[in-house]
Design a protein around this motif. Structure first.
Motif, PDB file in Angstrom:
ATOM      1  N   PHE A  61      24.202 -57.006 -33.948  1.00 12.84           N
ATOM      2  CA  PHE A  61      24.590 -56.012 -34.806  1.00 12.84           C
ATOM      3  C   PHE A  61      25.765 -55.138 -34.645  1.00 12.84           C
ATOM      4  O   PHE A  61      26.045 -54.053 -35.168  1.00 12.84           O
ATOM      5  N   ASN A  62      26.417 -55.465 -33.624  1.00 14.09           N
ATOM      6  CA  ASN A  62      27.772 -54.678 -33.283  1.00 14.09           C
ATOM      7  C   ASN A  62      28.838 -55.793 -33.079  1.00 14.09           C
ATOM      8  O   ASN A  62      28.401 -56.634 -32.258  1.00 14.09           O
ATOM      9  N   GLN A  63      30.001 -55.383 -33.166  1.00 15.55           N
ATOM     10  CA  GLN A  63      31.326 -56.340 -32.789  1.00 15.55           C
ATOM     11  C   GLN A  63      32.423 -55.417 -32.460  1.00 15.55           C
ATOM     12  O   GLN A  63      32.751 -54.452 -32.867  1.00 15.55           O
ATOM     13  N   HIS A  64      33.090 -56.098 -31.331  1.00 12.82           N
ATOM     14  CA  HIS A  64      34.224 -55.327 -30.918  1.00 12.82           C
ATOM     15  C   HIS A  64      35.590 -55.923 -31.658  1.00 12.82           C
ATOM     16  O   HIS A  64      35.757 -56.937 -31.909  1.00 12.82           O
ATOM     17  N   ASP A 157      37.449 -62.518 -30.363  1.00 10.13           N
ATOM     18  CA  ASP A 157      37.041 -63.712 -30.126  1.00 10.13           C
ATOM     19  C   ASP A 157      35.307 -63.638 -30.021  1.00 10.13           C
ATOM     20  O   ASP A 157      35.081 -62.539 -28.977  1.00 10.13           O
ATOM     21  N   ASP A 158      34.602 -64.458 -30.092  1.00  9.68           N
ATOM     22  CA  ASP A 158      33.041 -64.368 -29.651  1.00  9.68           C
ATOM     23  C   ASP A 158      33.025 -64.387 -27.949  1.00  9.68           C
ATOM     24  O   ASP A 158      32.341 -63.577 -27.723  1.00  9.68           O
ATOM     25  N   ASP A 159      33.926 -65.037 -27.327  1.00  8.29           N
ATOM     26  CA  ASP A 159      33.806 -64.914 -26.039  1.00  8.29           C
ATOM     27  C   ASP A 159      34.203 -63.728 -25.386  1.00  8.29           C
ATOM     28  O   ASP A 159      33.573 -62.961 -24.492  1.00  8.29           O
ATOM     29  N   VAL A 160      35.308 -63.078 -25.988  1.00 12.33           N
ATOM     30  CA  VAL A 160      35.621 -61.623 -25.513  1.00 12.33           C
ATOM     31  C   VAL A 160      34.652 -60.684 -26.154  1.00 12.33           C
ATOM     32  O   VAL A 160      34.562 -59.845 -25.074  1.00 12.33           O
ATOM     33  N   LEU A 164      32.973 -58.329 -23.360  1.00 11.26           N
ATOM     34  CA  LEU A 164      32.817 -56.752 -23.357  1.00 11.26           C
ATOM     35  C   LEU A 164      31.410 -56.218 -23.571  1.00 11.26           C
ATOM     36  O   LEU A 164      31.172 -55.275 -22.877  1.00 11.26           O
ATOM     37  N   LYS A 165      30.705 -56.847 -24.070  1.00  9.82           N
ATOM     38  CA  LYS A 165      29.088 -56.418 -24.278  1.00  9.82           C
ATOM     39  C   LYS A 165      28.344 -56.538 -22.983  1.00  9.82           C
ATOM     40  O   LYS A 165      27.472 -55.608 -22.852  1.00  9.82           O
ATOM     41  N   ASP A 195      37.569 -51.292 -30.097  1.00 11.69           N
ATOM     42  CA  ASP A 195      36.513 -50.314 -30.632  1.00 11.69           C
ATOM     43  C   ASP A 195      35.298 -51.125 -31.074  1.00 11.69           C
ATOM     44  O   ASP A 195      35.460 -52.400 -31.336  1.00 11.69           O
ATOM     45  N   ASN A 196      34.219 -50.747 -30.591  1.00  8.81           N
ATOM     46  CA  ASN A 196      32.736 -51.312 -30.841  1.00  8.81           C
ATOM     47  C   ASN A 196      32.225 -50.708 -32.151  1.00  8.81           C
ATOM     48  O   ASN A 196      31.856 -49.784 -32.340  1.00  8.81           O
ATOM     49  N   ARG A 197      32.185 -51.599 -33.213  1.00  6.51           N
ATOM     50  CA  ARG A 197      31.800 -51.076 -34.591  1.00  6.51           C
ATOM     51  C   ARG A 197      30.358 -51.667 -34.933  1.00  6.51           C
ATOM     52  O   ARG A 197      30.006 -53.059 -34.313  1.00  6.51           O
ATOM     53  N   ILE A 198      29.615 -51.343 -36.061  1.00  2.81           N
ATOM     54  CA  ILE A 198      28.597 -52.010 -36.526  1.00  2.81           C
ATOM     55  C   ILE A 198      29.106 -53.294 -37.288  1.00  2.81           C
ATOM     56  O   ILE A 198      29.776 -53.332 -37.993  1.00  2.81           O
ATOM     57  N   ASN A 199      28.375 -54.435 -36.959  1.00  5.06           N
ATOM     58  CA  ASN A 199      28.590 -55.641 -37.511  1.00  5.06           C
ATOM     59  C   ASN A 199      28.169 -55.870 -39.059  1.00  5.06           C
ATOM     60  O   ASN A 199      26.922 -56.610 -38.918  1.00  5.06           O
TER      61      ASN A 199
END
Length: 438
Positions: A61-64, A157-160, A164-165, A195-199
């Motif tokens: 539910f969040n994404q960088h 990217d999903d791995d990045v 970070l998470k 920046d970590n945002r709501i996905n």
């Protein structure tokens, strides 16, 4: 005056009864404790399961996002000298935005030395595959940024994103993130470019091969369309035509008994058999479109029909016979008695059976796999004949994917499926209470 001396000594029979009563009370208390323990144990398992799914689903539910300095140079875009604004706008649609992205990133991270080919590959892997489309939309929306340097936020990217998470130490290599990539990410973090945002795209995007772009919109729309067709057909056929006829109108003979036996047997047939039936008859014989919610609804209707008929018949049978006799005595026909008196009284039980049928159909995967709803479908279905997939199948596909980010997507989709089932159950409960009060 003779005194009557009462014998206070208990008889053997009284002592035996007292001991027996005491033992029965102990057994009753023991049974109550075991029952309470079983309920608490089951509740604990449900809490553990939901908690585990929720914890695993939270990263979805969040994404960088990463802020990059993008320069829309004419040479990098590969544009010719435009003759007018219309020609310029048309050239922007087909420009080389991948080259713009790569060269802009190379400029940001080069430290005077030329980057090697391996470093360039590692650098571009930090960002999502749709980054070039993001900078394309940015320039098309604001053409005045042509030949200027602007800040553009790009999905990581999903791995990045997973790196970070998980909170690795700055500069420390992680799973599928090299030491050099970790150093670059540390630089971006220290420069406040991450920046970590709501996905929100998880709910507004459809399926994708890339985890950071995948969403449930298409699967959710397919689920709702499939459930709509399934709900309408099994309520009409299962309740009105099936249960009412067998319970109120069908004669009591061997053919009726044979139908009842077959209905009870169909309730125990594995669900994948209904998928084979849909593939052989509905698709191949009637030539209905493959992977369509219409076919999925019909297959799920065939699967849930026995359950609905059995539950509806039990609810209709529970209506007091005196109600039927009173209505018939006042001159009502058999049809009027059934639909004006019996059916309203049996409706709460019928809705309970409908809840069971919807819950069973909502979580089914095997029959839908057989009719082709396992296909990779990006477009959101808009009608019951469009190609579509459903949430259970989407969960099955994501759970089988090797990318780590799909684990969070799978858990998040499970939560959405449970929430959808909860909404349906609450709605059905409210309707049942309304009919009971009426």
């Amino acid at each position: 005056m003779t005194k009557v001396i009462q014998n206070t000594k208990k008889s053997p029979t009284t002592e035996l009864v007292a001991r027996s009563l005491k033992q029965r009370h102990k057994k009753e208390k023991r049974f109550k404790r075991l029952g309470l323990l079983a309920v608490l144990f089951g509740f604990m398992l449900v809490v553990i399961l939901i908690s585990d799914i929720t914890i695993k689903a939270l990263p979805a539910f969040n994404q960088h996002w990463v802020k990059l300095d993008i320069t829309y140079k004419k040479e990098w875009l590969g544009l010719e000298s435009p003759t007018n604004e219309a020609a310029f706008a048309e050239q922007l649609k087909t420009a080389n935005y991948r080259k713009v992205l790569k060269n802009s990133v190379y400029q940001m991270f080069s430290t005077g030395e030329k980057l090697s080919r391996s470093e360039k590959r590692q650098l571009t892997k930090l960002f999502s595959t749709n980054a070039e489309f993001t900078i394309k939309d940015m320039l098309i929306a604001a053409p005045e940024q042509f030949d200027k340097k602007v800040n553009v936020w790009i999905r990581s990217d999903d791995d990045v994103d997973s790196y970070l998470k998980e909170g690795f130490s700055q500069g420390e290599a992680g799973l599928r993130v090299s030491k050099q990539q970790a150093i670059w990410l540390e630089k971006l973090v220290t420069e406040n470019r991450v920046d970590n945002r709501i996905n929100l795209s998880f709910f507004t995007a459809s399926d994708s091969r890339e985890p950071e772009l995948a969403g449930i919109k298409g699967a959710l729309a397919g689920t709702l369309l499939t459930m709509l067709g399934n709900f309408i057909t099994f309520i009409s056929f299962g309740c009105c035509f099936g249960a009412l006829y067998l319970e109120e109108f069908a004669p009591n003979n061997r053919w009726t008994d044979l139908i009842e036996i077959n209905i009870n047997n169909l309730a125990a047939v594995p669900s994948i058999v209904f998928g084979l039936l849909g593939l052989a008859v509905i698709i191949n014989l009637f030539e209905l479109p493959r992977s369509a919610p219409l076919v999925g609804g019909i297959v799920l209707t065939l699967m849930t029909l026995p359950t609905i008929i059995i539950a509806s018949r039990a609810a209709i049978k529970a209506v007091p016979p005196s109600l039927r006799e009173a209505a018939l005595g006042l001159g009502a026909s058999k049809m009027q008695v059934t639909f004006s008196h019996v059916l309203p009284q049996a409706m709460p039980g019928i809705i309970t059976g409908a809840i069971i049928g919807v819950a069973q159909a909502l979580g089914e995967t095997a029959p839908l796999l057989m009719i082709g709803m396992v296909a990779f479908i990006v477009d959101v279905p808009t009608s019951i004949v469009d190609s579509a997939t459903v949430l259970p199948v989407q969960i099955f596909l994501w759970a089988d994917s090797p990318e780590r980010a799909f684990l969070a997507k799978t858990s998040a989709a499970i939560l959405v499926l449970l929430a959808l089932l909860l909404v349906i159950n609450i709605t059905a409960t409210v309707l049942r209470s309304k009919f009971e009060n009426k």
